[in-house]
Design a protein around this motif. Structure first.
Motif, PDB file in Angstrom:
ATOM      1  N   ASP A  72      45.630  -0.191  23.994  1.00  0.00           N
ATOM      2  CA  ASP A  72      46.625  -0.535  24.974  1.00  0.00           C
ATOM      3  C   ASP A  72      48.040  -1.310  24.650  1.00  0.00           C
ATOM      4  N   ARG A  73      47.911  -1.547  23.291  1.00  0.00           N
ATOM      5  CA  ARG A  73      49.264  -2.325  22.665  1.00  0.00           C
ATOM      6  C   ARG A  73      50.413  -1.610  22.330  1.00  0.00           C
ATOM      7  N   ILE A  74      51.639  -1.914  22.750  1.00  0.00           N
ATOM      8  CA  ILE A  74      52.870  -1.311  22.091  1.00  0.00           C
ATOM      9  C   ILE A  74      53.062  -2.071  20.976  1.00  0.00           C
ATOM     10  N   VAL A  75      53.212  -1.397  19.704  1.00  0.00           N
ATOM     11  CA  VAL A  75      52.854  -1.911  18.371  1.00  0.00           C
ATOM     12  C   VAL A  75      54.252  -1.707  17.684  1.00  0.00           C
ATOM     13  N   ASN A  76      55.321  -1.245  18.201  1.00  0.00           N
ATOM     14  CA  ASN A  76      56.605  -0.879  17.660  1.00  0.00           C
ATOM     15  C   ASN A  76      57.041  -2.034  16.558  1.00  0.00           C
TER      16      ASN A  76
END
Length: 340
Positions: free
Chosen positions: A64-68
């Motif tokens: 569920d994490r945006i890791v950009n």
């Protein structure tokens, strides 16, 4: 374990677009293989997922994490490279536990995790050896063990078998498949070898020039390629592609058919008078269980045929008959046409 989501992901080096808008969903525990020719962007895409390459634009999610913008060490991924990258002065035990030591994991916990991974990879008897005392396959297992001990959510493999000989590659393929079955982690695997892709993957992602050409199971890509590129890239030996006019004897395709595709294993050799296609044998490659024939068709094209392991001499005149249910039709742009 974690799912993986890529939305309109792009990567640019200077003025060169390498990844040109990739959308991909990888389910929890899925084994996905990126495959394509050199320069298609598959390793760059893997490095973007790992955090070793920045994302130019788009969204990358792990779970569920945006890791950009998340550092590689905090993404919950572990990467196994083509090069084993083992420390020559450390034992197998020390190599496998080195990352945990850097992260200041307690000695007892380090030992437990290394022992657990060693048992999984059948390395228990090698823990006190140095890398120089190991075979190539054993070194690659140590590199995989080093990744396992970190308990990653996602495993990333960047052409891990490229440095091994043919026999060892086959053995290690089965070991990696068995490892995935035991661990159940999400795995992303990069290779240029479509046989590796076909034998390992739950889902294959075929890339070309930074774009995804097709996504599907090995069977879907083999039986229902979306275009000529995928049709010829998936399957070994590659699919024969003939102009529709030259392959008229195989039957009429849907309206708009410009090219006919037929796999070498779906052609059989018959007397020339009975053939839907007729030609002359150029080369016969005996492989034991079968022979691969290179045939110059009378229409001017060359095609490949997987034949029974009989001796068919060069310059022999032969006919070819096709399995009608296995014929593929493509339009002038190389896109697959649906069968009636």
């Amino acid at each position: 374990m974690s799912s993986l989501t890529l939305r309109n992901l792009k990567k640019r080096f200077g003025t060169v677009d390498v990844i040109r808008g990739v959308d991909l969903d990888v389910s929890d525990g899925e084994f996905v293989v990126f495959v394509g020719p050199s320069g298609c962007g598959k390793s760059t895409l893997l490095r973007m997922i790992s955090g070793l390459e920045d994302v130019t634009s788009g969204e990358l999610r792990i779970g569920d994490r945006i890791v950009n913008e998340v550092q590689p060490a905090k993404r919950g991924v572990a990467m196994v490279f083509q090069s084993y990258a083992l420390y020559p002065h450390l034992t197998v035990r020390e190599n496998m536990g080195f990352g945990l030591k850097v992260r200041k994991v307690a000695v007892a916990e380090r030992g437990r995790r290394v022992a657990e991974a060693a048992a999984l990879l059948r390395l228990e008897s090698l823990l006190d050896r140095f890398p120089r005392e190991l075979s190539g396959g054993q070194r690659q297992r140590v590199a995989i063990g080093r990744a396992i001990v970190g308990y990653p959510d996602v495993f990333l493999f960047d052409e891990p078998l490229s440095n091994l000989d043919a026999e060892l590659r086959v053995h290690m393929r089965s070991e990696i498949a068995a490892l995935h079955k035991r661990l159940g982690n999400t795995m992303i695997y990069v290779t240029h070898d479509q046989v590796e892709a076909m034998t390992l993957a739950d889902k294959i992602v075929v890339l070309r020039d930074g774009f995804i050409e097709q996504i599907g199971s090995p069977r879907e890509l083999y039986e229902r390629p979306d275009n000529v590129f995928v049709a010829q890239f998936i399957g070994s030996p590659k699919m024969n592609i003939l102009p529709a006019a030259s392959a008229a004897g195989l039957g009429t395709g849907p309206s708009g058919t410009a090219q006919i595709g037929i796999r070498p294993e779906h052609l059989s050799v018959v007397p020339s008078a009975e053939g839907e296609l007729v030609g002359t044998v150029l080369v016969s490659e005996y492989t034991g269980a079968s022979s691969l024939l290179h045939i110059a068709l009378d229409s001017g094209e060359t095609c490949l045929v997987v034949a029974d392991a009989t001796e068919i001499a060069p310059d022999a005149r032969v006919g070819l008959r096709a399995d009608k249910g296995s014929i593929h039709c493509f339009n002038s742009a190389g896109q697959a046409l649906k069968k009636h």
